[in-house]
Structure formats: structure tokens, C-alpha cells
Write a protein that holds these residues in place. Structure first.
Motif, PDB file in Angstrom:
ATOM      1  N   ILE A 164      59.875  20.431   5.754  1.00  0.00           N
ATOM      2  CA  ILE A 164      60.781  21.577   5.846  1.00  0.00           C
ATOM      3  C   ILE A 164      60.669  22.230   7.420  1.00  0.00           C
ATOM      4  O   ILE A 164      61.716  22.666   7.986  1.00  0.00           O
ATOM      5  CB  ILE A 164      60.106  22.847   4.944  1.00  0.00           C
ATOM      6  CG1 ILE A 164      60.417  22.465   3.491  1.00  0.00           C
ATOM      7  CG2 ILE A 164      60.695  24.169   5.164  1.00  0.00           C
ATOM      8  CD1 ILE A 164      59.857  23.139   2.324  1.00  0.00           C
ATOM      9  N   ARG A 165      59.574  22.298   8.115  1.00  0.00           N
ATOM     10  CA  ARG A 165      59.310  22.527   9.544  1.00  0.00           C
ATOM     11  C   ARG A 165      59.856  21.758  10.231  1.00  0.00           C
ATOM     12  O   ARG A 165      60.563  22.240  11.150  1.00  0.00           O
ATOM     13  CB  ARG A 165      57.840  22.610   9.581  1.00  0.00           C
ATOM     14  CG  ARG A 165      56.934  23.908   8.696  1.00  0.00           C
ATOM     15  CD  ARG A 165      55.490  23.681   9.179  1.00  0.00           C
ATOM     16  NE  ARG A 165      54.785  24.683   8.431  1.00  0.00           N
ATOM     17  CZ  ARG A 165      53.709  24.846   8.301  1.00  0.00           C
ATOM     18  NH1 ARG A 165      52.696  23.593   8.554  1.00  0.00           N
ATOM     19  NH2 ARG A 165      52.947  25.719   7.718  1.00  0.00           N
ATOM     20  N   ASN A 173      64.943  21.376  13.797  1.00  0.00           N
ATOM     21  CA  ASN A 173      65.822  20.334  14.498  1.00  0.00           C
ATOM     22  C   ASN A 173      67.114  20.590  13.750  1.00  0.00           C
ATOM     23  O   ASN A 173      67.774  19.477  13.419  1.00  0.00           O
ATOM     24  CB  ASN A 173      65.269  19.018  14.064  1.00  0.00           C
ATOM     25  CG  ASN A 173      63.924  18.532  15.080  1.00  0.00           C
ATOM     26  OD1 ASN A 173      63.857  18.363  16.122  1.00  0.00           O
ATOM     27  ND2 ASN A 173      62.800  18.501  14.198  1.00  0.00           N
ATOM     28  N   GLY A 174      67.421  21.697  13.632  1.00  0.00           N
ATOM     29  CA  GLY A 174      68.867  22.081  13.115  1.00  0.00           C
ATOM     30  C   GLY A 174      69.256  21.468  11.738  1.00  0.00           C
ATOM     31  O   GLY A 174      70.370  21.227  11.565  1.00  0.00           O
ATOM     32  N   ASP A 205      58.581  12.552  12.285  1.00  0.00           N
ATOM     33  CA  ASP A 205      57.897  13.647  11.642  1.00  0.00           C
ATOM     34  C   ASP A 205      57.697  13.284  10.268  1.00  0.00           C
ATOM     35  O   ASP A 205      56.451  13.236   9.736  1.00  0.00           O
ATOM     36  CB  ASP A 205      58.713  14.817  11.745  1.00  0.00           C
ATOM     37  CG  ASP A 205      58.884  15.365  13.010  1.00  0.00           C
ATOM     38  OD1 ASP A 205      57.908  15.104  14.024  1.00  0.00           O
ATOM     39  OD2 ASP A 205      59.864  16.335  13.349  1.00  0.00           O
ATOM     40  N   GLN A 206      58.630  12.591   9.402  1.00  0.00           N
ATOM     41  CA  GLN A 206      58.488  12.493   8.123  1.00  0.00           C
ATOM     42  C   GLN A 206      57.453  11.270   8.181  1.00  0.00           C
ATOM     43  O   GLN A 206      56.482  11.488   6.976  1.00  0.00           O
ATOM     44  CB  GLN A 206      59.811  11.962   7.684  1.00  0.00           C
ATOM     45  CG  GLN A 206      59.634  11.578   6.094  1.00  0.00           C
ATOM     46  CD  GLN A 206      61.076  11.080   5.611  1.00  0.00           C
ATOM     47  OE1 GLN A 206      61.888  10.699   6.288  1.00  0.00           O
ATOM     48  NE2 GLN A 206      61.215  10.942   4.368  1.00  0.00           N
ATOM     49  N   ASP A 207      57.492  10.155   8.824  1.00  0.00           N
ATOM     50  CA  ASP A 207      56.706   9.199   8.815  1.00  0.00           C
ATOM     51  C   ASP A 207      55.041   9.648   9.113  1.00  0.00           C
ATOM     52  O   ASP A 207      54.040   9.424   8.350  1.00  0.00           O
ATOM     53  CB  ASP A 207      56.756   8.029   9.816  1.00  0.00           C
ATOM     54  CG  ASP A 207      57.911   7.278   9.511  1.00  0.00           C
ATOM     55  OD1 ASP A 207      58.659   7.424   8.339  1.00  0.00           O
ATOM     56  OD2 ASP A 207      58.685   6.672  10.550  1.00  0.00           O
TER      57      ASP A 207
END
Length: 375
Positions: free
Chosen positions: A125-126, A131-132, A139-141
Motif C-alpha cells: 500500500i505504501r 508511486n502513483g 518493493d514487493q520483493d
């Protein structure tokens, strides 16, 4: 400040387990009127607002805030506060609360498991907000790696706790690591052989493996449903396998149409003379024998070998689902055409040819279309 659990609070907790939350709140209100500093009563009051369909995150939050005002380091109050924050729409704030739980209770598995279950979502979410609306892959990884480490720590501290494995499975699934996810499903089923989600996943994996026939798939789902009879995914799986069995009936009917065409010698072969029409009664009756064998071996015998639960589901599927009735209707139509072709004493082949294609073509034309239907 109360350190032991009052009997009224214990009774209220049992009522909450039964989702009799109104009664639980009445008990807790009486207890808090006697002792407004009973932290456990405030925590259970918060829990009563988080159970069932009519959740009230704001009231739960108010109750946990009262508990934490009495004891800011109470682990139960902090965990319930995290749940209340999420229910109140303040999900991002739960990370700090759960990290505090881990700081205060570094040897307790639940804080790690719950943080593992939530932290990758929080960071997604952050990342999206920063990042629009797009979550960056890196970030997910990173979030999944951190969550995976937390989940492994939860498993180390609580090797018999199913929720720790559930959190680890979800993280592995999100990361696309099927090998680890399968291993975690095995661990979950060792701890809880009736675990609905893990059982449904393993059964689906086995039932949809290449080469597994419809009867085998139906048996797998029926066996699994014996352990988890309320599982909606497995009921759907049994319906799909049952529908595959019904679709197989049409092939038997089409084979009978082909046998009828051969029996009346519909299609001329070069160098051979077609049979003279009408066929003798004995020949027409004899042509029924291979059709009877097809149905006896291909349908009746297979049906009798199915488990009773599968046979019941087949009948139920025909009553419940339109496509199941369409399939049986097409099989019946094809058989009717086959019987008319072979049993009527035709004097020429024009009408039998029409009946042959009327039984064959419509069924073949719809077989590709209804393949993905679940009945």
C-alpha cells in the motif's frame, strides 16, 4: 489493576466464541462497572466488537485504548489493538503496534506470524501511494522477503501453530514459490488434517493433474469432502468432476450413432456393395447388441463402481444445473437418432442419413463450447 482473569470475563470469552456477543457485552459491562481497571475485560470487550459480520472497529478501538491506558505493555491488549486498528480502517498503523508486540514478547510466535501476514500488504500500500498507484516490483520483493523471514521465525517459535504456517503459505504463494507452498500445505495438513483451505488446494492439485480421469477426480473430491464437508471450493470441484463424467455419456451416445451408421451401411465403400434395404428384423435386433454393450460397460458398470456420494451428486447436479441437463438431453437425442436409424425398416438411405447427421452434428458442434462449463 486486575492481573487474574475474572470468572465473568471467562464466561464472556466463551460467549464470544459462540458469537453471542450481545450477551458477552452485558457480562463485561457488569464486570467493568465493578472494576473499571480490569484490562482483560476491556480486551474481551474489544474482541466482542470484532467477531461476526457486524464488526465495529471504532468501538473495539476505544476499548483497546482504555486497556492500553491501564497497561501500555500488555501483549493481549496490543494485539487486539492491532486488530481494532485494521477494522477501523487504520491498517497502516498496525505495523508499529505489532513491532512493539515483538519487542515486548520476542519469544512469542503470534506477533511474528501476524506481522508476517500483514507487513507485505502494508508495504505494498505504501509503495503504491508513493508511486502513483503502482507497486514497484523491488518493493514487493523486499516486503515478501521480510514477511517470509518473520513467518519462519513464527514457525520456529510455534512449530505446532497452524496460523504460522498459513501466513508462510500465503507469502510463498504471493512470491510464486509453488514448491515451498506445497511443503507448507503438507505441514498444515499434518497439524490439522481437516484444514479446509489446505485440503482444498491439495485436492485440486491432485484432481487437475495431467492424465487424471473424471472418475478419479470425483473420488478425490469426495474423499476430501468427507473430512471437510462444508468446503465450498471442494463442492465446486466435485461438481466439475461430476460434469466431466456426464460429458463422457455423450461420447457413448455418439459411438452408438456411429455403430448405427455402420449397421445400416450408410456410407458406400469403394469396391463393396451396400447392404440391401430394408434390413431383416434379426439383423436390426442384432445391431442393438453392440449398443447395449457400450452402455453396459461404458455407463452402467462405471456408474455402479462410483462411490455413493458421487452418484448422489450426479443426480443432484442434473437437478441443479442447466448444462448438466443439456448434456443428458443431447445424449438422449443422439441415442434416439441411432435407434431410429437402425431399427426402422428403411427402404432407402436418405432419411437414415438425415437422422445420422442430426444425431451426430449438433452434439459435436456444442462439445467444444461447453467444455469449460461447470454443469
Amino acid at each position: 489493576m486486575t492481573t487474574t482473569v475474572h470468572p465473568a470475563v471467562e464466561r464472556a470469552d466463551l460467549l464470544i466464541d459462540l458469537e453471542r456477543c450481545d450477551e458477552a457485552r452485558e457480562l463485561l459491562a457488569g464486570r467493568l462497572a465493578e472494576d473499571p481497571e480490569d484490562v482483560r475485560a476491556w480486551v474481551k470487550l474489544a474482541r466482542s466488537h470484532l467477531v461476526g459480520d457486524a464488526q465495529d472497529g471504532q468501538r473495539a478501538l476505544e476499548a483497546t485504548e482504555r486497556a492500553l491506558a491501564l497497561d501500555a505493555e500488555d501483549i493481549g491488549a496490543l494485539v487486539m489493538h492491532a486488530h481494532a486498528l485494521r477494522a477501523a480502517g487504520r491498517f497502516l498503523e498496525t505495523e508499529d503496534v505489532l513491532r512493539e508486540v515483538i519487542r515486548l514478547a520476542p519469544d512469542h510466535w503470534y506477533g511474528y506470524a501476524l506481522l508476517a501476514n500483514w507487513v507485505w500488504r502494508i508495504k505494498a500500500i505504501r509503495s503504491g501511494r508513493a508511486n502513483g498507484g503502482q507497486v514497484r516490483r523491488e518493493d514487493q520483493d523486499a516486503a515478501l522477503r521480510e514477511a517470509g523471514e518473520l513467518a519462519q521465525e513464527a514457525i520456529r517459535l510455534g512449530p505446532e501453530e497452524v496460523f504460522a504456517y498459513e501466513a508462510a503459505w500465503l507469502i510463498a504463494d504471493m512470491a510464486g514459490n509453488r514448491t515451498v507452498a506445497d511443503q507448507l500445505d503438507e505441514a498444515i495438513l499434518r497439524l490439522d488434517p481437516q484444514h479446509e483451505q489446505a485440503l482444498a488446494r491439495r485436492t485440486k492439485q491432485a484432481a487437475t493433474a495431467p492424465g487424471v480421469k473424471a472418475a478419479e477426480a470425483a473420488t478425490l473430491y469426495a474423499d476430501a469432502l468427507a473430512a471437510a464437508p462444508d468446503s465450498a471450493p471442494m463442492r465446486r470441484g466435485l461438481d466439475e468432476a461430476s460434469y466431466r463424467l456426464l460429458r463422457g455419456v455423450r461420447w457413448l451416445a455418439l459411438l452408438c450413432v456411429a455403430l448405427a451408421g455402420v449397421g445400416i451401411d450408410l456410407f458406400p465403400t469403394e469396391g463393396e456393395v451396400q447392404r440391401e434395404l430394408p434390413l431383416p428384423l434379426g439383423q436390426r435386433l442384432w445391431d442393438l447388441v453392440p449398443m447395449a454393450v457400450v452402455w453396459a460397460l461404458g455407463a452402467l458398470l462405471r456408474y455402479r463402481r462410483l462411490r455413493a456420494g458421487i452418484r448422489v451428486n450426479l443426480r443432484s447436479l442434473v437437478r441443479r444445473r442447466t448444462w448438466a441437463r443439456v448434456v443428458l438431453g443431447q445424449a438422449a437425442w443422439a441415442m434416439l437418432c441411432a435407434l431410429l436409424v437402425v431399427e426402422v425398416p428403411w427402404t432407402e438411405r436418405t432419411v437414415p442419413m438425415v437422422l445420422f447427421w442430426a444425431g451426430l452434428a449438433p452434439t459435436l458442434a456444442t462439445m467444444w463450447f461447453d467444455r469449460g462449463k461447470a454443469g
